[in-house]
Design a protein around this motif. Structure first.
Motif, PDB file in Angstrom:
ATOM      1  N   ALA A   2       0.741  -1.256  -0.067  1.00 21.26           N
ATOM      2  CA  ALA A   2       0.064  -0.063   0.215  1.00 21.26           C
ATOM      3  C   ALA A   2       0.977   1.288  -0.068  1.00 21.26           C
ATOM      4  O   ALA A   2       0.309   2.162  -0.460  1.00 21.26           O
ATOM      5  N   GLU A   3       1.998   1.140   0.564  1.00 19.31           N
ATOM      6  CA  GLU A   3       2.731   2.462   0.672  1.00 19.31           C
ATOM      7  C   GLU A   3       4.009   2.485  -0.346  1.00 19.31           C
ATOM      8  O   GLU A   3       4.763   3.485  -0.316  1.00 19.31           O
ATOM      9  N   ILE A   4       3.998   1.446  -1.315  1.00 15.45           N
ATOM     10  CA  ILE A   4       4.547   1.503  -2.286  1.00 15.45           C
ATOM     11  C   ILE A   4       4.331   2.218  -3.654  1.00 15.45           C
ATOM     12  O   ILE A   4       3.257   1.813  -4.231  1.00 15.45           O
ATOM     13  N   ASP A   5       5.138   3.239  -4.095  1.00 25.86           N
ATOM     14  CA  ASP A   5       4.746   3.889  -5.243  1.00 25.86           C
ATOM     15  C   ASP A   5       4.774   3.080  -6.343  1.00 25.86           C
ATOM     16  O   ASP A   5       5.508   1.968  -6.522  1.00 25.86           O
ATOM     17  N   LYS A   6       3.752   3.279  -7.157  1.00 34.65           N
ATOM     18  CA  LYS A   6       3.284   2.269  -8.513  1.00 34.65           C
ATOM     19  C   LYS A   6       4.567   2.338  -9.552  1.00 34.65           C
ATOM     20  O   LYS A   6       4.485   1.409 -10.060  1.00 34.65           O
ATOM     21  N   SER A  44       4.420  -0.438 -12.753  1.00 30.46           N
ATOM     22  CA  SER A  44       4.731  -0.317 -13.968  1.00 30.46           C
ATOM     23  C   SER A  44       6.219  -0.567 -14.385  1.00 30.46           C
ATOM     24  O   SER A  44       6.819  -0.443 -15.452  1.00 30.46           O
ATOM     25  N   ASN A  45       6.975  -0.813 -13.341  1.00 34.28           N
ATOM     26  CA  ASN A  45       8.363  -0.857 -13.304  1.00 34.28           C
ATOM     27  C   ASN A  45       8.907  -2.293 -12.830  1.00 34.28           C
ATOM     28  O   ASN A  45       9.539  -2.272 -11.891  1.00 34.28           O
ATOM     29  N   LEU A  46       8.348  -3.322 -13.623  1.00 34.88           N
ATOM     30  CA  LEU A  46       8.548  -4.557 -13.102  1.00 34.88           C
ATOM     31  C   LEU A  46       9.517  -5.500 -13.913  1.00 34.88           C
ATOM     32  O   LEU A  46       9.882  -5.793 -15.049  1.00 34.88           O
ATOM     33  N   TRP A  47      10.525  -6.256 -13.060  1.00 36.24           N
ATOM     34  CA  TRP A  47      11.715  -6.951 -13.400  1.00 36.24           C
ATOM     35  C   TRP A  47      11.704  -8.443 -12.714  1.00 36.24           C
ATOM     36  O   TRP A  47      11.101  -8.592 -11.833  1.00 36.24           O
ATOM     37  N   PHE A  51      22.526  -7.724 -11.141  1.00 35.00           N
ATOM     38  CA  PHE A  51      22.052  -6.069 -11.049  1.00 35.00           C
ATOM     39  C   PHE A  51      23.114  -5.570 -10.089  1.00 35.00           C
ATOM     40  O   PHE A  51      23.587  -6.316  -9.070  1.00 35.00           O
ATOM     41  N   LYS A  52      23.161  -4.084 -10.006  1.00 38.04           N
ATOM     42  CA  LYS A  52      23.815  -3.580  -9.153  1.00 38.04           C
ATOM     43  C   LYS A  52      23.423  -3.335  -7.807  1.00 38.04           C
ATOM     44  O   LYS A  52      22.138  -3.436  -7.675  1.00 38.04           O
ATOM     45  N   ASP A  53      24.266  -3.014  -6.830  1.00 37.49           N
ATOM     46  CA  ASP A  53      23.719  -2.841  -5.495  1.00 37.49           C
ATOM     47  C   ASP A  53      22.587  -1.816  -5.381  1.00 37.49           C
ATOM     48  O   ASP A  53      22.532  -0.991  -6.077  1.00 37.49           O
ATOM     49  N   ASN A  54      21.834  -1.995  -4.553  1.00 32.93           N
ATOM     50  CA  ASN A  54      20.539  -1.090  -4.306  1.00 32.93           C
ATOM     51  C   ASN A  54      19.913  -0.573  -5.502  1.00 32.93           C
ATOM     52  O   ASN A  54      19.393   0.410  -5.434  1.00 32.93           O
ATOM     53  N   PHE A  55      19.711  -1.567  -6.748  1.00 38.46           N
ATOM     54  CA  PHE A  55      19.135  -1.002  -7.659  1.00 38.46           C
ATOM     55  C   PHE A  55      17.776  -1.114  -7.768  1.00 38.46           C
ATOM     56  O   PHE A  55      16.957  -0.446  -8.475  1.00 38.46           O
ATOM     57  N   PHE A  56      16.958  -2.080  -6.833  1.00 42.20           N
ATOM     58  CA  PHE A  56      15.350  -1.967  -6.583  1.00 42.20           C
ATOM     59  C   PHE A  56      15.076  -1.283  -5.307  1.00 42.20           C
ATOM     60  O   PHE A  56      15.712  -1.524  -4.423  1.00 42.20           O
ATOM     61  N   GLU A  57      13.944  -0.869  -5.520  1.00 41.05           N
ATOM     62  CA  GLU A  57      12.986  -0.336  -4.545  1.00 41.05           C
ATOM     63  C   GLU A  57      12.620  -1.622  -3.433  1.00 41.05           C
ATOM     64  O   GLU A  57      12.589  -1.650  -2.199  1.00 41.05           O
ATOM     65  N   VAL A  58      12.153  -2.791  -4.450  1.00 41.54           N
ATOM     66  CA  VAL A  58      11.662  -3.664  -3.791  1.00 41.54           C
ATOM     67  C   VAL A  58      12.239  -5.203  -4.339  1.00 41.54           C
ATOM     68  O   VAL A  58      12.248  -5.115  -5.738  1.00 41.54           O
TER      69      VAL A  58
END
Length: 208
Positions: free
Chosen positions: A48-52, A76-79, A109-116
């Protein structure tokens, strides 16, 4: 053959292809029939608190059932990372996903590349002696959140998997992350019982 390679080769093999074929159909309906709640509802509850537009990675995305539900929910930014090529071919039918062939033991992928960074029914198939390696990779590539939905048991417990040994374990995977990285904070956790039996799974959201 070390156990890490054993796991990878198993899921790259015909068994992995057959798993992919079994996991077709309406995934929300499957969740509703299995746990009494849809995956869409669980996603809304936990994210719920994660930006789309947040960059989200699924480790072991298979045919992208989970990514498709997230997409329908507005993300919209799915990997995805997946080792089984048959599954990856199906997943790539959705051209909006960013998908790569690879292993959770060495996320490309690089360190800290994804929010989730998340898993769903993946850590249960990692041999206990290799679990910290994939936990380290998930932690490394997440900038903020680690999300999981896995079989739950207070103690690590091996289960026969369709006649195969050394392929499936129940565990407290949330605690595995917390033991490895004590600075992680529990945002939310929920035990979810199966409708047909007394088995329980756990969904958890952790924050760095």
């Amino acid at each position: 053959m070390n156990s890490e390679n054993e796991q990878i080769n198993f899921w790259k093999s015909k068994f992995g292809d057959e798993y992919t074929l079994r996991n077709s159909g309406d995934w929300d309906n499957f969740y509703k029939e299995t746990w009494g709640v849809t995956r869409t509802e669980l996603n809304e509850e936990f994210l719920a608190e994660i930006d789309k537009d947040s960059k989200i990675l699924e480790v072991g995305c298979n045919r992208a059932n989970q990514l498709n539900i997230l997409s329908k929910g507005g993300f919209s930014n799915l990997w995805g990372v997946e080792i089984n090529r048959s599954a990856l071919e199906i997943a790539r039918e959705n051209k909006s996903f960013n998908l790569v062939e690879g292993s959770g033991f060495d996320i490309p992928f690089k360190d800290n590349f994804f929010e989730v960074v998340f898993t769903s029914g993946v850590l249960i198939h990692i041999a206990p002696e290799n679990l910290n390696k994939i936990i380290d990779e998930i932690y490394r590539t997440s900038n903020n959140y680690i999300w999981g939905f896995e079989y739950f048991s207070e103690e690590c417990q091996e289960i026969d998997y369709r006649g195969h040994s050394n392929k499936l374990w129940k565990n407290n995977f949330k605690e595995s992350f917390l033991n490895r990285y004590p600075s992680l904070k529990v945002v939310k956790e929920k035990k979810i019982k199966y409708l047909a039996n007394d088995n329980v799974d756990m969904m958890y959201l952790l924050k760095k």
